[in-house]
Design an enzyme around this catalytic site. Sequence first.
Site, PDB file in Angstrom:
ATOM      1  N   ASN A  64      -3.410   5.983  -0.135  1.00 33.69           N
ATOM      2  CA  ASN A  64      -2.822   6.167   1.191  1.00 33.69           C
ATOM      3  C   ASN A  64      -2.061   7.476   1.345  1.00 33.69           C
ATOM      4  OD1 ASN A  64      -3.754   3.982   2.689  1.00 33.69           O
ATOM      5  ND2 ASN A  64      -2.324   2.601   1.671  1.00 33.69           N
ATOM      6  N   SER A 106       0.813  -1.211   0.000  1.00 28.72           N
ATOM      7  CA  SER A 106       0.000   0.000   0.000  1.00 28.72           C
ATOM      8  C   SER A 106       0.848   1.262   0.000  1.00 28.72           C
ATOM      9  CB  SER A 106      -0.926   0.004   1.221  1.00 28.72           C
ATOM     10  OG  SER A 106      -0.178  -0.152   2.415  1.00 28.72           O
ATOM     11  N   GLU A 116      -5.734  -0.419  -7.112  1.00 28.51           N
ATOM     12  CA  GLU A 116      -4.790   0.644  -7.454  1.00 28.51           C
ATOM     13  C   GLU A 116      -3.563  -0.018  -8.084  1.00 28.51           C
ATOM     14  OE1 GLU A 116      -3.345   4.531  -4.947  1.00 28.51           O
ATOM     15  OE2 GLU A 116      -3.177   2.590  -3.947  1.00 28.51           O
ATOM     16  N   HIS A 147      -2.624  -3.026  -5.724  1.00 32.06           N
ATOM     17  CA  HIS A 147      -3.087  -2.738  -4.368  1.00 32.06           C
ATOM     18  C   HIS A 147      -4.598  -2.903  -4.270  1.00 32.06           C
ATOM     19  CE1 HIS A 147      -3.727   0.450  -0.999  1.00 32.06           C
ATOM     20  NE2 HIS A 147      -3.741  -0.772  -0.510  1.00 32.06           N
TER      21      HIS A 147
END
Length: 302
Positions: A198, A127, A160, A148
């Site tokens: 993130n 992540s 992602e 991800h």
Amino acid sequence: MLDAEKKMAAVKRIGVVGGGQMGSGIAQVAAMNGIDVWLYDLDPRALSTASSAIASSITRLVSKSHLAKGSGDDALKRLRLTSNLEELNLADFIIEAIVESEDVKKSLFVKLDKIAQKSAILASNTSSISITRLASSTTRPRQVIGMHFMNPPPLMKLIEIVRGADTSEETFVATKALSKRLGKTVITSQDYSGFIVNRILMPMINEAFFSLYTGVATKEDIDTGMKLGTNHPMGPLELADFIGLDVCLSIMKVLHTGLGDNKYAPCPLLVQYVDAGRLGRKRGIGVYDYREPRSTESSSRL
């Protein structure tokens, strides 16, 4: 690039490394979409827990009419559990979903590079960690990519995809095609610390910890404010407990180091909670105590 798309449409076997919540969820998604899956974990107990979690999740989906019973039964038949990493040599595509540590991931990629078919793509569910650096530990950097999944993978619609410096266009197209085959919506990020989700989410969680740390408000009011004020399904502190405070701290450290800005420095209270073993739901206690009914009068601090 049609050849790459056809290649992923023809994928018959996927290897998933890591029997935790993310790894088991990824394995479940692949199995439910007609792909044979080898789920690897060195710990047989982790595999047993993963198997039970997948079976329970599929049962819930069937009970809510989100999945036909026959499809659920077929998915379970496609799942294979193994503690022998060598068995992943049959996989067309391998997804790593282990602890969020660059050194540990690199060590694994060195092994996978030797075991996997020459044509296999190696993907990381990281992540926040650099795909370029993970790829550098292999002899196939053009076939390494970030993939991800959001937590929990069977329910969350997003993947992602992160391209490393050497990730080939063919690898990208193939990974995007596989993601869509798994029923996911794809967003694409360049290889910068934290990627998209993130880089935005973790500073918000970190700021919620600073708000708690400096006495701006109680944990309940911080979470209620964000849920009702911004229409988030979970407050940031509750979400941090769900993700795991250790994971949040690890990502903040990656952001702080990778982007070099003190605005990404982890909140001391987050560090303290992790040091105390208050890691969130998985430990029964984090910002909130899940071992007993919630109390609005409970202390906000350790």
